[in-house]
Design an enzyme around this catalytic site. Structure first.
Site, mmCIF file in Angstrom:
data_model
loop_
_atom_site.group_PDB
_atom_site.id
_atom_site.type_symbol
_atom_site.label_atom_id
_atom_site.label_comp_id
_atom_site.label_asym_id
_atom_site.label_seq_id
_atom_site.Cartn_x
_atom_site.Cartn_y
_atom_site.Cartn_z
ATOM 1 N N SER A 46 0.857 -1.187 0.000
ATOM 2 C CA SER A 46 0.000 0.000 0.000
ATOM 3 C C SER A 46 0.889 1.231 0.000
ATOM 4 O O SER A 46 1.900 1.279 0.715
ATOM 5 C CB SER A 46 -0.914 0.021 1.222
ATOM 6 O OG SER A 46 -1.801 1.118 1.157
ATOM 7 N N GLU A 47 0.523 2.233 -0.796
ATOM 8 C CA GLU A 47 1.416 3.367 -1.037
ATOM 9 C C GLU A 47 1.662 4.244 0.180
ATOM 10 O O GLU A 47 2.568 5.078 0.174
ATOM 11 C CB GLU A 47 0.898 4.212 -2.198
ATOM 12 C CG GLU A 47 -0.430 4.878 -1.952
ATOM 13 C CD GLU A 47 -1.308 4.880 -3.192
ATOM 14 O OE1 GLU A 47 -1.776 5.962 -3.556
ATOM 15 O OE2 GLU A 47 -1.528 3.809 -3.782
ATOM 16 N N ASN A 48 0.847 4.095 1.237
ATOM 17 C CA ASN A 48 1.113 4.883 2.439
ATOM 18 C C ASN A 48 2.248 4.298 3.282
ATOM 19 O O ASN A 48 2.603 4.868 4.312
ATOM 20 C CB ASN A 48 -0.158 5.028 3.292
ATOM 21 C CG ASN A 48 -0.751 3.697 3.708
ATOM 22 O OD1 ASN A 48 -0.805 2.764 2.915
ATOM 23 N ND2 ASN A 48 -1.226 3.614 4.937
#
Length: 219
Positions: A46-48
């Site tokens: 996930s990009e976070n």
């Protein structure tokens, strides 16, 4: 008309992700894919700044500090890790992801993707990391309903919404069919709805190539 539910679409997408793949699941409907990985070793990113996510937590078992980029609660499998946002985008931009699964507003027959803004007055743009994923992942799967609420096809000859990426989509999974983008056009590999190829093409409004097992037979 019979069609796949969003959960059934996610299950179908999950079947095409191979063991050992590193995969980003986009915000919204694509996150449902995580619930259909099973016991296969597929590493979800996930990009976070999370890698090694599992399925959604059971009700009452949510961890307020463990969310994905869409602010949904997730679980973390053994070996999972957290890291800086910049490192996460370096993974995306550096070609380290094998697949990403994104939602879409429009996909063109040549594989252009529009999924962050409709251009409508008052619409709130939501690009996030979609542009980085569309260009950085080795394969891009788009998962979306085939038609808009107004009955218009999301498969188009040319995108009219602002582009996320050009010629980036590998496959399109909708509630009616699964299609593969190729140099000679858009190949229909599977039809899920209770319609034939000709009706699917009419609903789509663009030229399609019948590549189902039996020349139009449904799977």
């Amino acid at each position: 008309m019979k069609r796949l539910t969003r959960d059934e679409m996610a299950q179908r997408v999950a079947r095409d992700i191979p063991e050992g793949a590193y995969v980003n699941l986009g915000i919204g409907v694509p996150t449902l894919v995580a619930n259909h990985i099973g016991d296969r070793e597929i590493i979800l990113h996930s990009e976070n700044g999370v890698i090694g996510m599992g399925p959604a937590p059971a009700p009452g078992e949510e961890d307020g500090d463990l969310i994905n980029a869409g602010k949904q609660f997730v679980t973390l499998l053994p070996g999972g890790a957290f890291f800086h946002h910049a490192d996460s985008f370096a993974m995306m931009r550096g070609g380290h992801l094998d697949y990403c699964v994104l939602g879409g507003f429009q996909v063109s027959v040549r594989g252009d993707l529009a999924n962050w803004h409709t251009g409508a007055p008052g619409a709130i743009p939501a690009v996030g990391g979609a542009m980085d994923l569309a260009t950085g992942a080795k394969k891009v799967f788009v998962m979306m309903e085939h038609l808009t609420k107004q009955g218009e096809s999301k498969i188009v000859s040319q995108c009219t919404y602002p582009l996320t990426g050009m010629r980036c989509v590998s496959r399109i999974y909708t509630d009616l069919a699964m299609m593969e983008v190729a140099a000679d056009g858009l190949h229909v590999l599977e039809i899920y709805a209770d319609i034939g190829f000709e009706e699917l093409q009419e609903l789509s409004g663009v030229p399609l190539i019948d590549s189902t097992d039996q020349g139009g037979a449904q799977r």
